[in-house]
Design an enzyme around this catalytic site. Structure first.
Site, PDB file in Angstrom:
ATOM      1  N   HIS A   1       0.847  -1.198   0.000  1.00 25.27           N
ATOM      2  CA  HIS A   1       0.000   0.000   0.000  1.00 25.27           C
ATOM      3  C   HIS A   1       0.876   1.239   0.000  1.00 25.27           C
ATOM      4  O   HIS A   1       1.826   1.338   0.778  1.00 25.27           O
ATOM      5  CB  HIS A   1      -0.886   0.002   1.248  1.00 25.27           C
ATOM      6  CG  HIS A   1      -1.762  -1.220   1.381  1.00 25.27           C
ATOM      7  ND1 HIS A   1      -2.899  -1.398   0.639  1.00 25.27           N
ATOM      8  CD2 HIS A   1      -1.638  -2.318   2.159  1.00 25.27           C
ATOM      9  CE1 HIS A   1      -3.457  -2.571   0.966  1.00 25.27           C
ATOM     10  NE2 HIS A   1      -2.702  -3.149   1.878  1.00 25.27           N
TER      11      HIS A   1
ATOM     12  N   CYS B   1       0.975 -25.717 -16.061  1.00 27.23           N
ATOM     13  CA  CYS B   1       0.145 -24.510 -15.955  1.00 27.23           C
ATOM     14  C   CYS B   1       1.001 -23.272 -15.675  1.00 27.23           C
ATOM     15  O   CYS B   1       0.790 -22.223 -16.259  1.00 27.23           O
ATOM     16  CB  CYS B   1      -0.894 -24.674 -14.852  1.00 27.23           C
ATOM     17  SG  CYS B   1      -1.889 -26.155 -15.004  1.00 27.23           S
TER      18      CYS B   1
ATOM     19  N   ILE C   1      -0.269  -7.337  14.673  1.00 25.86           N
ATOM     20  CA  ILE C   1       0.297  -6.945  13.371  1.00 25.86           C
ATOM     21  C   ILE C   1      -0.694  -7.374  12.284  1.00 25.86           C
ATOM     22  O   ILE C   1      -0.667  -8.498  11.801  1.00 25.86           O
ATOM     23  CB  ILE C   1       1.682  -7.600  13.136  1.00 25.86           C
ATOM     24  CG1 ILE C   1       2.602  -7.410  14.346  1.00 25.86           C
ATOM     25  CG2 ILE C   1       2.316  -7.062  11.855  1.00 25.86           C
ATOM     26  CD1 ILE C   1       3.015  -6.000  14.650  1.00 25.86           C
TER      27      ILE C   1
ATOM     28  N   VAL D   1       7.410 -23.158  20.841  1.00 29.31           N
ATOM     29  CA  VAL D   1       7.935 -22.675  22.119  1.00 29.31           C
ATOM     30  C   VAL D   1       6.854 -22.855  23.179  1.00 29.31           C
ATOM     31  O   VAL D   1       5.679 -22.554  22.930  1.00 29.31           O
ATOM     32  CB  VAL D   1       8.319 -21.191  21.990  1.00 29.31           C
ATOM     33  CG1 VAL D   1       8.623 -20.581  23.347  1.00 29.31           C
ATOM     34  CG2 VAL D   1       9.512 -21.052  21.052  1.00 29.31           C
TER      35      VAL D   1
ATOM     36  N   ARG E   1      -6.655 -12.317   9.962  1.00 26.28           N
ATOM     37  CA  ARG E   1      -5.950 -11.151  10.500  1.00 26.28           C
ATOM     38  C   ARG E   1      -6.093 -11.145  12.011  1.00 26.28           C
ATOM     39  O   ARG E   1      -7.154 -11.466  12.537  1.00 26.28           O
ATOM     40  CB  ARG E   1      -6.534  -9.863   9.916  1.00 26.28           C
ATOM     41  CG  ARG E   1      -6.007  -9.579   8.536  1.00 26.28           C
ATOM     42  CD  ARG E   1      -7.016  -8.863   7.703  1.00 26.28           C
ATOM     43  NE  ARG E   1      -8.141  -9.740   7.370  1.00 26.28           N
ATOM     44  CZ  ARG E   1      -9.161  -9.358   6.642  1.00 26.28           C
ATOM     45  NH1 ARG E   1      -9.218  -8.124   6.189  1.00 26.28           N
ATOM     46  NH2 ARG E   1     -10.148 -10.191   6.371  1.00 26.28           N
TER      47      ARG E   1
ATOM     48  N   LYS F   1     -10.258  -2.283   4.823  1.00 21.78           N
ATOM     49  CA  LYS F   1     -10.035  -1.633   3.524  1.00 21.78           C
ATOM     50  C   LYS F   1     -11.106  -2.046   2.518  1.00 21.78           C
ATOM     51  O   LYS F   1     -11.175  -1.493   1.438  1.00 21.78           O
ATOM     52  CB  LYS F   1      -8.658  -2.013   2.987  1.00 21.78           C
ATOM     53  CG  LYS F   1      -7.513  -1.381   3.784  1.00 21.78           C
ATOM     54  CD  LYS F   1      -6.200  -1.453   3.019  1.00 21.78           C
ATOM     55  CE  LYS F   1      -5.113  -0.633   3.679  1.00 21.78           C
ATOM     56  NZ  LYS F   1      -4.706  -1.162   5.004  1.00 21.78           N
TER      57      LYS F   1
END
Lengths: 418, 486
Positions: B52, B402, B336, B172, B311, B251
């Site tokens: 962006h 392809c 993030i 972890v 997200r 968005k």
């Protein structure tokens, strides 16, 4: 081998179509015939079809796929056809320039005739947009067939097959023989998609369930498939609310249709029919671009390899003869009851066969040929099904003297169920 | 045995790899610990792949600041990483006169002399298939598209070339105070790591790991975004990234060309349980309707794949990057979300500064290795192809019809570290199985190549995760012939 190669006939694709076309082009007198195959071996999909049922019409005996292929490989060995394996065509121009790569390098062919025989590919989960997760264990039936029959691997232990096309039915039997549980064959139509003989030999003989008017409406499983959601569908193939149920399985095979592989054909400017998804062809399987022929499943998906061989022989002969093409006299359209007709163009009514696929099964079938409002021919057949093309010799039809657009309709008593 | 590093980065997504690559410029030892079998397996793998431009940054936020900081890197890092960026430009489409104010806001933020607000006629000239209901569009030439896999892999390969270690399949589970730093306990008993500095860039797992350090983080909400991928046949049908005017939440549903020539459509924005990446009938319908507002006749009949990405969103809708209270040298990266891919370089640089404040000495290495992309066969000229095949005949062996991928490219993916060990790993590196046949013609060659070259058995062939086995065994005949042979 020089980088630039002049050729009389170049055949793209070494499956049953390409082998038959190359062979008959040579027999017809073509001096330099090249057969280009992307894989290491000739034979195409035949090599993975280890079941019998091939060759009754061409060889008069029942063969397996590899046997059928080897007959043609032997026949080709007695000709001067130059076979190039591991050779992929990446570029094709309307001028009949073909660019290839192979482990020996890049080649550019300049051909007088080009025969397209690239076959078809399978529809995938993404194309039919089955919602859900994306775990391992979802295969097209053909890929699963390759894994089992050529590589010797088992894709899963408990399988659901979506689509009652022939590869799906054959894989149901093949996996059963390997001890895999076939939970169900699920078919969105209210009738079988594949051949009746495959229904009998692959499902009935093994007591495997067929769910007509059902489809897979969801995929469940994080890493490996854990099951699928199956729903009943209405006559417009929409899932009926409340009918969704969970079928536990670790594998989903898709046998939901085949698409002719024409990405290369389009580079040569050949126009494609939205119905067959292959080039518009005439009775010799010539396309609308001069010097280009398309035969076998690249033109339209055929039921039997024997038909593929037949039409490819026709294309091979025509490609080698280089005779000037006449004008298109008839343009064939599908009407009510007809799903597909191939060829779609007729130049010469003295030769060739029409292959007609009904859009549904009928008893007491009539095939009606109509030019505008006037019916000029009727053909009868006791029974027809979408899985079995109706064949009519082109010369047997009383074509009207003036050319034009012809519509083919099919009527009869509709068949429900198998 | 304890393995010691100066810096350990948890998570091999685009951000973890960017931090690793950035820090590999300096004199320090670095390890990336990833719980999956490959880099780019989580949030980074499924998004719109857009860099962006400045016009789309969010002022007065950390994500906005790091977004702006990141943008110059896409030029600067080109020489060092050799990634492919397709600067397609973008059109933000106004569908009603009310939207014009937003277009002006974008123009103001963008400060780009070539950017402009176009009327319907000029917009149609740029993008002939755009919806007739469009009243104006903001044209921004700086927006670019990128393959998120290839960017992540470029960063990871660049990091390896400069001494960074990667360890996969090691989740972890806890942190301990160790005499010489922070002890990292993993699910594998033998793998115990110690580092002076730790970067927690584990995406969705970041709050849980922060919790282990005694650091409270507001819970992340997962938002799912569903996408369609259209066949390359549709190349050129849409030439620019098409943005709608955004909602307050996201968005919006975009239509975007990909660097490889597909069209990508999506995403919607649906709250879900973490990790729920299933596509749904409703979600796909929503994406379709949204996209058709921008491009009325978008050829959805040429869909080759559908997928969903996740997200990780904090309530404040911003990145939350902070030091642990208990372990002063652990930095957590939480929330993030978009524009995380765009901001990845900015985040890496910022994390470097934070670590420097806690004593990491950022001394440039005397020599830094440049990462060079291998040739992409499908994009090579015929002369280049000829030259490559002369060097190695495997460049003339086409594995994937392809996407026109050769055996040489598959081999590179299997042997250049961090190397592919799964079918999806090969896909992300080479695009095998990503085309219109979705692997029905090449998957068998991929698995037989892995078996032949890596010494794998059929049980080692996985799609992506450790439990994603593709095969369950051999056929009877194979088993019997094996029994006879032995």
């Amino acid at each position: 081998m020089p980088r630039d190669i002049e050729a009389e006939v170049v055949v793209i694709g070494g499956g049953p179509a390409g082998m038959a076309a190359a062979h008959s082009a040579w027999e017809q007198g073509a001096k330099s015939v090249f057969l280009l195959e992307r894989e290491k071996y000739l034979g195409g999909i035949l090599n993975q079809c280890i079941h019998p049922g091939f060759g009754l019409q061409v060889f008069g005996e029942e063969l397996t796929g590899p046997e059928y292929a080897s007959r043609y490989i032997e026949k080709l060995g007695k000709t001067g056809v130059q076979v190039m394996t591991e050779t992929a065509v990446l570029d094709l121009e309307p001028s009949r320039t073909i660019r290839t790569v192979c482990p020996r390098g890049v080649h550019e062919f300049h051909a007088r005739s080009v025969i397209l025989s690239m076959g078809c590919r399978e529809k995938t989960r993404g194309m039919i947009m089955i919602p859900g997760t994306r775990p391992a264990g979802i295969y097209t039936a053909g890929l699963a067939q390759y894994l089992v029959n050529i590589e010797g691997y088992l894709p899963g232990r408990k399988v659901v097959i979506l689509g009652s096309g022939d590869i799906g039915l054959i894989m149901a039997r093949r996996l059963s023989l390997e001890g895999v549980t076939v939970e169900a064959v699920v078919e969105v139509r209210n009738s079988l998609s594949g051949l009746v003989r495959n229904y009998v030999q692959c499902l009935l003989d093994f007591d495997l369930p067929l769910l007509l008017s059902h489809t897979v409406t969801g995929i469940v499983g994080k890493e490996r498939l854990e099951g699928v959601l199956v729903s009943q569908v209405d006559e417009r193939w929409h899932p009926v609310p409340g009918t969704e149920r969970f079928l536990e399985c670790d594998t989903l095979l898709l046998s939901v249709g085949l698409i002719p592989e024409n990405e290369i054909s389009q580079k040569a400017g050949i126009s494609l029919s939205p119905i067959s998804r292959g080039p518009y062809v005439d009775e010799t399987f010539a396309t609308d671009v001069d010097g280009f022929y398309a035969c076998g499943n690249v033109a339209s998906v055929f039921d039997l390899v024997d038909y593929v061989t037949f039409v490819s022989q026709k294309a091979g002969e025509a490609a080698a003869s280089h005779r000037p093409r006449g004008k298109v006299r008839f343009v064939l359209q599908v009407g009510v009851g007809t799903g597909l007709v191939i060829p779609q163009r007729i130049r010469n009514i003295e030769e060739g066969i029409l292959f007609i696929r009904p859009s549904q099964g009928f008893r007491e079938t009539q095939i009606i040929f109509r030019k505008r409002d006037e019916v000029f021919a009727r053909k009868k057949t006791p029974i027809c099904r979408p899985s079995e093309m109706i064949r009519i010799d082109i010369p047997s039809i009383p074509w009207p003297p003036e050319g034009g657009e012809v519509t083919i309709e099919i009527t009869g008593n509709p068949i429900q169920g198998i | 045995m304890k393995k010691r590093y100066d810096v350990i980065i948890l998570g091999g997504g685009v951000v973890g790899c960017a931090v690793a690559w950035y820090l590999s410029h300096f004199e320090c030892s670095i390890l990336v610990l990833e719980k999956e079998l490959d880099v780019c397996c989580g949030i980074s793998k499924a998004n719109t792949g857009i860099i962006h431009s400045r016009s789309y940054y969010t002022p007065e936020t950390m994500k906005g600041e790091l977004h702006l900081r990141s943008l110059p890197w896409f030029h600067q890092a080109q020489d060092e990483l050799d990634f492919h960026l397709a600067r397609t430009g973008a059109l933000t489409v106004a569908l009603s006169p009310d939207d014009l104010a937003y277009l002006r806001l974008l123009q103001e933020r963008g400060q780009c002399p070539e950017a402009e607000i176009l009327g319907p006629k000029d917009t149609q000239e740029l993008e002939p298939n755009i919806s007739e209901n469009m009243v104006a569009a903001y044209y921004d030439p700086q927006t670019a598209v990128i393959s998120p896999f290839r960017l992540t892999l470029a960063l990871a390969e660049g990091a390896v070339l400069n001494g960074v270690d990667f360890v996969f399949n090691v989740p972890v589970i806890d942190f301990h105070s160790d005499d010489r730093g922070i002890g990292i306990e993993t699910e594998t008993e033998t793998d115990y790591y110690v580092a002076h500095w730790v970067v927690n860039s584990t995406g969705f797992s970041a709050p849980a790991l922060a919790e282990k350090c005694g650091d409270g983080v507001p819970p992340l909400q997962a938002y799912r975004g569903e996408y369609y991928v259209l066949d390359k046949e549709t190349r050129g049908y849409v030439k620019h990234v098409l943005y709608p005017v955004p909602t307050s939440l996201s968005k919006g549903i975009l239509v975007s060309p990909t660097p490889e020539g597909n069209i990508l459509v999506g995403p919607n924005f649906e709250p879900v349980k973490p990790g729920d990446t299933s596509t749904t009938v409703q979600g796909l319908a929503e994406v379709k309707i949204g996209a058709q507002k921008l491009v009325h006749h978008l050829p959805f009949d040429r869909t080759i794949q559908i997928f969903a990405g996740i997200r990780s969103v904090l309530p404040e809708r911003d990145f939350h990057i902070f030091f642990s209270h208990r372990f002063s040298n652990i930095v957590h990266l939480c929330g993030i979300e978009s524009p995380g891919l765009t901001a990845s370089f900015g985040i890496a640089e910022y994390v470097g500064e934070l670590l420097e404040k806690r004593g990491l000495n950022l001394v440039h290495k005397a020599h830094f290795n440049l990462r060079k992309n291998a040739p992409i066969f499908s994009e090579c000229s015929w002369e280049e192809r000829e030259r490559l095949i002369t060097q190695d005949p495997d460049w003339g062996r086409l594995v994937c019809r392809c996407e026109e991928v050769t055996l040489a490219e598959v081999k590179r993916a299997l042997f250049v570290p961090p190397s592919a060990r799964t079918i999806d790993g090969l896909k992300r590196r080479t695009r095998v199985t990503a085309g219109r046949c979705q692997g029905s013609f090449c998957e068998m060659h991929l698995l037989s190549t892995m078996i032949a070259l890596l010494g794998f058995s059929e049980n080692d062939i996985r799609k992506s995760g450790i439990h994603s086995h593709c095969l369950v065994g051999e056929t009877r005949e194979e088993r019997e012939s094996y029994a006879t042979r032995h």
